[in-house]
Structures are given as C-alpha cells and as structure tokens.
Design a protein around this motif. Structure first.
Motif, PDB file in Angstrom:
ATOM      1  N   PHE A  88       4.770  -7.860  -2.991  1.00 47.39           N
ATOM      2  CA  PHE A  88       3.508  -7.438  -2.366  1.00 47.39           C
ATOM      3  C   PHE A  88       3.680  -7.323  -0.845  1.00 47.39           C
ATOM      4  CE2 PHE A  88      -0.388  -8.809  -0.119  1.00 47.39           C
ATOM      5  CZ  PHE A  88      -1.232  -7.768  -0.474  1.00 47.39           C
ATOM      6  N   VAL A  89       4.298  -8.323  -0.248  1.00 50.33           N
ATOM      7  CA  VAL A  89       4.478  -8.316   1.219  1.00 50.33           C
ATOM      8  C   VAL A  89       5.469  -7.229   1.627  1.00 50.33           C
ATOM      9  CG1 VAL A  89       5.224  -9.681   3.220  1.00 50.33           C
ATOM     10  CG2 VAL A  89       3.831 -10.736   1.437  1.00 50.33           C
ATOM     11  N   GLU A  90       6.519  -7.052   0.838  1.00 49.60           N
ATOM     12  CA  GLU A  90       7.496  -5.996   1.129  1.00 49.60           C
ATOM     13  C   GLU A  90       6.850  -4.614   1.095  1.00 49.60           C
ATOM     14  OE1 GLU A  90      11.713  -8.054  -0.302  1.00 49.60           O
ATOM     15  OE2 GLU A  90      10.531  -6.907  -1.756  1.00 49.60           O
ATOM     16  N   GLY A  91       5.804  -4.492   0.294  1.00 49.30           N
ATOM     17  CA  GLY A  91       5.088  -3.220   0.192  1.00 49.30           C
ATOM     18  C   GLY A  91       4.269  -2.874   1.431  1.00 49.30           C
ATOM     19  N   GLY A  92       4.216  -3.780   2.399  1.00 48.43           N
ATOM     20  CA  GLY A  92       3.478  -3.517   3.639  1.00 48.43           C
ATOM     21  C   GLY A  92       2.126  -4.219   3.644  1.00 48.43           C
ATOM     22  N   LEU A  93       1.717  -4.721   4.810  1.00 46.88           N
ATOM     23  CA  LEU A  93       0.459  -5.460   4.912  1.00 46.88           C
ATOM     24  C   LEU A  93      -0.510  -4.723   5.817  1.00 46.88           C
ATOM     25  CD1 LEU A  93       1.955  -9.048   5.356  1.00 46.88           C
ATOM     26  CD2 LEU A  93       0.847  -8.129   3.304  1.00 46.88           C
ATOM     27  N   LYS A  94      -1.746  -4.643   5.358  1.00 40.87           N
ATOM     28  CA  LYS A  94      -2.795  -4.010   6.161  1.00 40.87           C
ATOM     29  C   LYS A  94      -3.541  -5.076   6.941  1.00 40.87           C
ATOM     30  CE  LYS A  94      -4.190  -0.515   2.934  1.00 40.87           C
ATOM     31  NZ  LYS A  94      -5.161  -0.498   1.877  1.00 40.87           N
TER      32      LYS A  94
END
Ligand code: ZN
Length: 660
Positions: free
Chosen positions: A194-200
């Motif tokens: 989830f974090v590797e997918g990018g954080l908004k």
C-alpha cells in the motif's frame, strides 16, 4: 531495588456509537491476557483503553436522544467502563477523547507537525450529504448517502492537510529496520505494498463538523477522526509530558484488522512528523464471524459478552476466544462450540483434575499435601514433561500464539489424567508401602496442577486463583514469577483450602437457551439504555433486527395454544452427572408425568414433595442429559445468575386445574 522494564499496550479507543460486543471484548481480553502475562514476567505494565467520542455520528445520536453531546458521551463512556469492570477487564488507563488532557495532546501534536512543516491549508473536495451535514467518505459524484439514501453533492471546504506523501520513504525504511512492527506477517506485506503504491496527503480537519476538538485560533476547524483518536494512546500516558511517565513509545497496539492501516501508516507518520518516538508493534487480529459472516448490529447477529459471562463465567469466554482461533486469523463463533469447549476442557479438564486431586488428598492424607519419601520412574517422567512444557508455553505466549500455549497446558492436564488412570491411587491399600506410593502419586499430580495453574493464570485469572487457594499455596498466583517457575516448588504438608465449584458441567441445550434469552433481554428496547438505542438508530443500524420476539404482542389464540395445569410433585431426585437438574414425577390430574427441572442448585428434592406447581403440559417431550422430560415446570428467573423461583399458589387449588 532494580527498576522494572516497562511495557505499554493499548486496545483501540472504541467508538461510542453502540455498546461493546464480542469483537471489542476479544481485543480487550487479549490485552488483559498480555498485561497479566507481562506482569508475571516482571514488567511494569500499563494497559490503556478508552472511548472515541467525537464526530458527526455522536452529534446526531445526541440530537436524537434529546441531550447535549457532552452528556451523551459521558453516559456512553460510563457504560463502556462499567461493562469492562463487570467483566474484570480493568485497564490501567481509560482515556476519553473529550478529556482535557487529550484535547491538549492533540493540539500539541498538531502544533509540532505544523512547526516542522508537515501541515498546510488547502481545499478538500468530497461528496457531501446536506441532510446529514457530513462528508461521505469514499463516495464518488452521483453516489447516494449510505445513511439516508439521498443523493450526495460535491462540496469543497477548506481543510488542514497532513503531508503524508512525504513519509513514503521514511515509512518503508522504518518497516525494513523494524521487521516485527506489523504483525502478523501477512498484514505486513499488505501495508508495505500500500505504501509503495504512493501516499496521498491527508485532510485532518473539518469545518462542517461541530462536535470535535477545535484547532486553536482556527475555529471553526475541528480535528477529524484519526488525528484525534490515534493520539489518545499518547495522551493516556502523559501527552506533552510523556517523558515523565516513561511509558511512551507504546510496546504494543492491539487492533482489529480493519484499522491496521491507520495504525501502521498514519500514526507513525504523525509521530515522525512531530519527531516523537514511534510505537514498537501493531498486532492486527481477525474477526469472529457468526455463520461465516461478519457480526453487525444491522444483521442482528451480534454476540454480547455479558450473558456468556453470567452463564459460564468470564474465564470460560476468555478461554474460548483464545483457544478456538489462531490469533491473527478469522474464526467462527458459535454457542455450540463455546459450551462444548467449556464442558470438555474446563469442566472435565482443569476442573475435574483439580477436584479429584483435592478429593484424594482429602481422603488419604486428611487434606494435607503429602511429601513422598521416594519417587518412581513414571513420576519423574511426568515431572520432566511438565518442566519442558514451561519454557514452551512462555515462548508461545510471548509470540501471541495463545491457542498453542493453551494447547500445551491442556496437554499437561491430559498427561495427568492418563497418569492417574495408569497409577490408580484409589486402588491402593492403606499399608505403609501403598500409602507411600499414594503420597508420591498425589504430590506429583498436585505439583503438575500447581504449574498448570500458574501457566493458565493470564487467561483464566479467576478460576486459577481458586485452584491456587484450593492447593493451599502461599501468596497469590498472580505474584508467581513465571521465569522462576519450575518443578519441585510445591509447598507440601500444607492444608488444602476449601473446595469450591470451578466449572460446573452444564447441559448444552439449556445453557444456550439461557444465554440467548439473556442476550435477547439485553438487546430489547425496554431493557437497554435509551442512549445506546439512539446511537444505534443514528448510525443507520436497525435496532429492530436484533430485537427479540419477547416484546412482540401475541393474540389470545396464541396463548390458548399453551396448556398449563396445576401439578403436584410426587417424587424428586437428583440426576447423577447433572448438577443443575432434578428429576420429578408430577401428578397433573389425568396422569403422572416425569419432568426434569433445572432447579437442583436451589431446591432440596425432599422439600419439594407435595408442593403444587404450574406445569406446561402440552410441550413436546425432550431429553435433558439423557433423561426424558415430559412437560415444563414454570419458574421465575431471578438475578444475573437466573436463579429459579418456582411459581405457586397462595390458595388451595385442585390438581389438574387449567391455568388461563
Ligand atoms: Zn444522508
């Protein structure tokens, strides 16, 4: 005196939109078990729980109940607190998010994040329900409001944002350096990707909610959900002055799997932004499912803890929750499995071993634990098996493998039963030699029982305390140091304590009926506090689905289906193996019936003979513990234990007269 190592653990800060059910109870029980275990290992432990009291749902529920929010949440907090107290789950800290110390902590954390450049003001756009005055999380334009079903509108408001996007790398680094931060392992992979997918970036304030902690100098901004709720873990142990208490960072946050992301992504990021220490571990457990579906108020399949504790004791519920399911995974909850475990593992297992050991010591050694002169090979074998189980059990507790820890402990109980069966102390004579042998067998069994008692104590605090005093051991079982526990420490030549009922066997059908009846009563609108129902209604769940049929009115034709008559008890006797049942023969005018009644603990059989009672005569015959029961005696169920009080007549009535 050496300073103890500290251990700080938390349950979630539960949202006060309803009363605690078995899911909340599960998390809190696990926390309590860990707390007791760590104390017995010599740690200074603090456990925190509490109530999350802000937000639009509370605003609405209070409005519905016609009381101010502050009064509404005060009532809810009292109910949660008193239920935990009643269940023996007393946390060291109970934090309410409306507490002043918490308000100060949230505002302080925000100030630190802002000073360090991780907070900025921007516009938030989302789907808004004008009727409910709330943003609908995760809704897209065109979606309807899940609460009222009306169409949502796209609304933009000014919010403070937290720069979560800046923490992608720091979080991934942190997970790498702290490989046990997220547990169990399967959850870790999910979070990492989830974090590797990018954080908004995250909106952390609202201007559309009134009931919240104000952002100082920025009214009408109030803090939104997670920035408020998560911070409670820190405010419970000192907030801005956390260093003085010495408990922060938390060693363990226990959470349900649905909220793990907030605890392993948002929470460490907030703390990193404020340059505060980050917790050491977050453990996510699974859910108990009812018939393979998640419990929810709207489905009406919520299991409540109180009726189970009233019927079987809180220890039975604790044991079941930890023994039945591997911690971390989902499991099925069923009353059938609960009562089966109770009878097999507790009544026939630990309870039976304790009572028969005590009875044999009583009979052969006048209630004093014997000190044997010599031991046989098989005694030493059992000693060795027990000794090696100790380390194994401690390791399993430490790894949160509760089911396996209990399995190992119950393996010892099984070994003791087998040992007694093969040694047969009851078959030995009173000769000098045989008495010596009996002394060896019974002291070996008592020593195994002592060790089992200590090892099971974190899970079964009440009943192990009883076994401890039954064995006449000094001090309190909770004070035994687990790391110093070994075979051979049994205090011998001490007098046994008074025998007390540990786990009386129950009739499964009867027990389930009682639990369900109590649960129905607790969930009925009349019985439950108005405040809880307003909350349930306001969050869109239908209290009616869970409400029982008891409150429903029936017509006279339904009542006429039940045939009740005056009966007179002719004989009464106890049933071997069923502590609660009496077997009665009752004259109902036209015939003599055999009827079983669950009143044995409160009525002496002899005193019942000749007594006139009310009998349901057209109930289909059924078997209770193998004995046929043809009819039912009417009794009131009084108090939390459901003490039966027989219905009777103040004037003389003819046997067989119909009740109308
Ligand atoms: Zn709505």
């Amino acid at each position: 005196m050496p300073t103890k190592e500290k251990f700080y653990l938390t349950t979630p800060i539960y949202y006060t939109n309803g009363l605690p059910h078995i899911g909340h109870t599960y998390t809190t029980v696990v926390a309590d078990v860990v707390r007791r275990f760590k104390r017995m290992r010599g740690y200074e432990v603090v456990m925190t729980t509490g109530t999350d009291e802000h937000g639009v749902n509370v605003e609405r529920a209070a409005k519905k109940a016609g009381i101010p929010e502050s009064e509404f949440v005060a009532r809810m907090a009292t109910e949660w607190r008193s239920l935990w107290y009643e269940l023996g789950l007393n946390a060291d800290e109970f934090v309410r998010t409306t507490d002043l110390k918490h308000v100060r902590t949230v505002q302080w954390l925000f100030k630190l994040c802002r000073e360090n450049g991780y907070v900025y003001k921007d516009h938030y756009t989302g789907q808004y329900c004008i009727y409910d005055n709330a943003f609908v999380t995760d809704a897209k334009p065109g979606d309807n409001c899940p609460d009222c079903g009306r169409p949502t509108e796209t609304v933009t408001e000014e919010n403070y944002f937290f720069k979560l996007s800046a923490f992608q790398k720091p979080l991934l680094d942190f997970y790498r350096k702290n490989p046990t931060f997220i547990q169990p392992e399967t959850r870790k992979n999910e979070i990492v990707s989830f974090v590797e997918g990018g954080l908004k970036d995250l909106s952390i304030t609202r201007t559309t909610i009134r009931w919240g902690i104000p952002v100082p100098g920025e009214e009408p901004h109030v803090f939104y959900v997670w920035f408020d709720a998560l911070t409670a873990y820190l405010s419970a142990v000192g907030g801005p002055e956390y260093e003085r208490r010495g408990m922060w960072p938390a060693d363990l946050h226990l959470v349900g799997k649905d909220i793990i992301r907030f605890h392993t992504v948002y929470w460490p990021a907030f703390l990193m932004a404020a340059m505060l220490p980050v917790p050491k571990q977050v453990w996510a457990h699974g859910w108990f499912l009812m018939d393979a579906s998640k419990m929810s108020k709207s489905k009406g399949n919520v299991v409540l803890p109180r009726p189970i504790a009233n019927m079987l004791g809180m220890d039975a519920l604790r044991y079941f929750l930890l023994r039945e399911v591997v911690f971390g995974q989902d499991g099925n909850f069923s009353y059938d499995a609960l009562v089966t475990r109770y009878n097999s593992d507790l009544a026939n297992g630990l309870g039976n071993l304790a009572s028969r050991t005590a009875a044999m010591i009583e009979k052969n050694f006048a209630g004093r634990i014997p000190k044997p002169a010599a031991r046989a090979r098989q005694d030493d074998a059992l000693a060795k098996e027990t000794q090696s189980a100790i380390g194994e059990v401690l390791e399993r507790y430490e790894n949160m493998e509760f089911a396996r820890a209990l399995e190992t402990i119950w393996g010892l109980i099984g070994a003791a039963d087998k040992y007694l069966t093969s040694e047969q102390p009851w078959a030995l004579s009173d000769s000098e030699v045989d008495t010596q042998r009996k002394a060896a067998i019974l002291s070996t069994t008592a020593e195994l029982l002592r060790i089992v008692t200590v090892l099971a104590h974190p899970v079964l605090p009440e009943s192990t305390a009883k076994v401890w005093s039954l064995l006449g051991q000094p001090g309190s079982v909770s004070d035994v140091e687990l790391d110093g526990l070994r075979w051979g420490q049994l205090a011998a030549e001490v007098q046994l304590g008074k025998a007390q009922a540990l786990f009386p066997r129950v009739d499964k059908t009867e027990a389930i009926e009682r639990i369900e009846a109590m649960a129905n009563e607790e969930q009925s609108p009349q019985a439950a506090p108005a405040v809880a129902h307003a909350a349930a209604a306001a969050t869109g769940s239908t209290g009616a689905a869970a409400a029982p049929a008891v409150s429903e009115r029936i017509g006279i034709e339904d009542f006429a289906k039940v045939e009740m008559r005056v009966g007179q008890i002719k004989t009464a006797e106890r049933i071997v193996g069923a502590d609660k049942l009496l077997k009665l023969t009752v004259d109902i005018g036209t015939e003599i019936r055999q009827i079983c009644a669950g009143i044995a603990q409160y009525y002496e059989p002899q005193a019942l003979i000749g007594r006139k009672v009310a009998v349901v005569t057209n109930l289909a015959p059924r078997k209770l513990r193998g004995v046929e029961s043809n009819g039912m005696i009417i009794a009131a169920s009084v108090g939390p234990e459901g003490r039966p009080v027989l219905a009777g007549f103040h004037e003389d009535v003819e046997v067989g007269a119909r009740l109308k």
